[in-house]
Scaffold this active site. Structure first.
Site, PDB file in Angstrom:
ATOM      1  N   PRO A 226       0.773  -1.249   0.000  1.00 56.95           N
ATOM      2  CA  PRO A 226       0.000   0.000   0.000  1.00 56.95           C
ATOM      3  C   PRO A 226       0.804   1.300   0.000  1.00 56.95           C
ATOM      4  O   PRO A 226       0.777   2.080   0.954  1.00 56.95           O
ATOM      5  CB  PRO A 226      -0.845  -0.129   1.255  1.00 56.95           C
ATOM      6  CG  PRO A 226       0.011  -0.931   2.184  1.00 56.95           C
ATOM      7  CD  PRO A 226       0.715  -1.921   1.299  1.00 56.95           C
ATOM      8  N   CYS A 227       1.475   1.567  -1.104  1.00 56.10           N
ATOM      9  CA  CYS A 227       2.218   2.826  -1.220  1.00 56.10           C
ATOM     10  C   CYS A 227       1.281   4.028  -1.249  1.00 56.10           C
ATOM     11  O   CYS A 227       1.710   5.145  -0.955  1.00 56.10           O
ATOM     12  CB  CYS A 227       3.129   2.800  -2.433  1.00 56.10           C
ATOM     13  SG  CYS A 227       2.290   2.464  -3.990  1.00 56.10           S
TER      14      CYS A 227
END
EC number: 2.1.1.63
Length: 167
Positions: free
Chosen positions: A133-134
């Site tokens: 989850p950047c």
């Protein structure tokens, strides 16, 4: 990024646009929106729409976008990145759904407090959009910052997760 010679691919639809999925013999190696930055050249990867990891990834992404899943349960292959990139990507996996962090906090978390820019570069090269989850990394003031798949998608992902951010 270097991808294992065993890498195969498929595509899946999402509410935010079509996505390219890639898997190797070790697990899911890539998830990209078709028009995002740093999209690898996948022409040498055979299409294997029935690959078990790719099928699981597509199903879990559908559940995520439908609001039925917050955490992914997939084997991941992050070998394509440098040791530093892999450490950043592992740190991204620790950000829980609905939470966000900053590049500075992330760099401290991996014990490289002066490497904020390098951390930002590694976040930008994340090969597993949504799964790693950047999109949960914001500016120090809580504002939306760069996202390889575009800020509208980042905003949509954060809204789906009911995360707080500054517009």
């Amino acid at each position: 990024m270097k991808f294992h010679p065993s890498t195969v691919q498929s595509s899946t639809a999402s509410p935010l646009g079509p996505m390219l999925l890639a898997a190797s013999d070790a697990g899911l190696a890539g998830v990209w929106f078709h028009d995002q930055k740093h999209l690898p050249n996948s022409t040498a990867w055979p299409v294997q729409a029935q690959h078990p990891v790719l099928l699981r990834a597509a199903k879990q992404l559908q559940e995520y976008f439908a609001g039925q899943r917050q955490v992914f349960d997939l084997p991941l292959d992050l070998r394509g990145g440098t040791a530093f990139q892999q450490s950043v990507w592992q740190a991204l996996l620790q950000i829980t759904p609905g939470d966000t962090t900053s590049y500075g906090v992330l760099s401290t978390r991996i014990h490289k407090p002066l490497a904020v820019r390098a951390v930002g570069a590694a976040v930008g090269r994340n090969p597993l959009s949504v799964i790693v989850p950047c999109h949960r990394v914001l500016g120090a003031d809580g504002s939306l910052t760069g996202y390889a798949a575009g800020l509208p998608r980042k905003q949509a992902l954060l809204q789906l997760e009911q995360a707080q951010f500054t517009q």
